[in-house]
Design an enzyme around this catalytic site. Sequence first.
Site, PDB file in Angstrom:
ATOM      1  N   ALA A   1       4.892   4.492  -4.141  1.00  0.00           N
ATOM      2  CA  ALA A   1       4.742   3.728  -5.392  1.00  0.00           C
ATOM      3  C   ALA A   1       3.628   4.331  -6.245  1.00  0.00           C
ATOM      4  CB  ALA A   1       4.440   2.266  -5.061  1.00  0.00           C
TER       5      ALA A   1
ATOM      6  N   GLN B   1       0.825  -1.217   0.000  1.00  0.00           N
ATOM      7  CA  GLN B   1       0.000   0.000   0.000  1.00  0.00           C
ATOM      8  C   GLN B   1       0.862   1.271   0.000  1.00  0.00           C
ATOM      9  OE1 GLN B   1      -3.176   0.722  -0.379  1.00  0.00           O
ATOM     10  NE2 GLN B   1      -3.975  -1.363  -0.471  1.00  0.00           N
ATOM     11  N   SER B   2       2.017   1.212  -0.623  1.00  0.00           N
ATOM     12  CA  SER B   2       2.929   2.357  -0.637  1.00  0.00           C
ATOM     13  C   SER B   2       2.339   3.568  -1.369  1.00  0.00           C
ATOM     14  CB  SER B   2       4.230   1.929  -1.328  1.00  0.00           C
ATOM     15  OG  SER B   2       4.987   3.047  -1.711  1.00  0.00           O
ATOM     16  N   ASN B   3       2.362   4.720  -0.698  1.00  0.00           N
ATOM     17  CA  ASN B   3       1.970   5.970  -1.356  1.00  0.00           C
ATOM     18  C   ASN B   3       3.047   6.418  -2.332  1.00  0.00           C
ATOM     19  OD1 ASN B   3      -0.483   6.541   0.250  1.00  0.00           O
ATOM     20  ND2 ASN B   3       0.981   6.649   1.941  1.00  0.00           N
TER      21      ASN B   3
END
Length: 344
Positions: free
Chosen positions: A89, A85-87
Amino acid sequence: MSLTDFPSLERFPRVPLLDGPTPIQRLHRLEAALGDALGGVQIFVKRDDHMSLGGGGNKLRKLEYLIGAAQAEGADTIVTVGGLQSNHARLTAAAAARAGLACELVLGRPVPRDDGDYERNGNVLLNGIFGATVHTLPPGENALAAAQMRAAQLRSQGRRVFLMPTGGSTPVGALGYMRCAQEIGAQAKAIGAEFAEIVVANGSAGTHAGLAAGLYAAGKPASTVRSFSTLADGEQARRTTLELTEATLRLVGIEASLGDADIQVDGRQRGAGYGIPTAQMRDALRMMARTQGLLLDPVYSGKAFAGLLADLRAGRYAAGRQVLFVMTGGTPGLYAYRSIFDAQ
Ligand SMILES: Cc1ncc(COP(=O)(O)O)c(C=O)c1O
């Protein structure tokens, strides 16, 4: 040194991804809700969640310089890493789309979750919409090592790859927050504010390091920045932040030897671990939403704001002082954490 002789960042290639300075706003309704517990402190937010590209957030400031460096090197493909759930990325996918570059995301699983909301909603949904190629790793695999292998494979096919580490937290990425420190300095002057502290979430340390480097370069104490770690434990995060602050200053030609007291990181809001909710985070997030109509995120800014509220209630700031909280975005992450907000 003062704002007027702040080192020029002009020689570093930068692709503009913001629409101009983000606003600084005072939280009047939150101040009223805290009442006597606030002791006359004024709370301001720097709205780094308020950007038009890709849902916005702190990573866009780093990406201005990282995409600038990638283009200067003649790259045609960006490869980066993060948790599922990386922002970072998601915003790399959006920024690469804007810059006309291909984007591949190598996503690990630092958070022990495999339910539908976490696997498919939030940032994961948006990565696909932005057209990124996504490689999702099984639990326990090292995302950076996998990204390096993927980059080598793409290079062997003739692609020109620019690889960004976790969170875009290199000295080049941190320049984005040096620039932000300069922006905050100019805005504070314009509104007549003197911030006792600038409070922010700490994940991969680039945001804190960039702000600290910017303050130092402007002749102000780097210790004006206070962060709450969300990924590493407090001491580890402090060491990483200190090294990155010095490396960022070195990049702009300033040799600084910072001491332990220059980098303030508080590890008490991380809870059971990265991406694992805390009751304090949920309460802080709801309080901000219900008094100001503003959204924090459950992984970073919600925990950091919980830390600020705890500090305010404990009387950390004297009456009349002003404190600035940097809202760093990340709200798509809320859709992956639906279940913790189901109950009122
Ligand atoms: C919304 C949000 N806030 C704060 C941070 C922390 O920033 P940094 O990694 O520069 O410490 C991140 C990093 O991923 C983020 O996505």
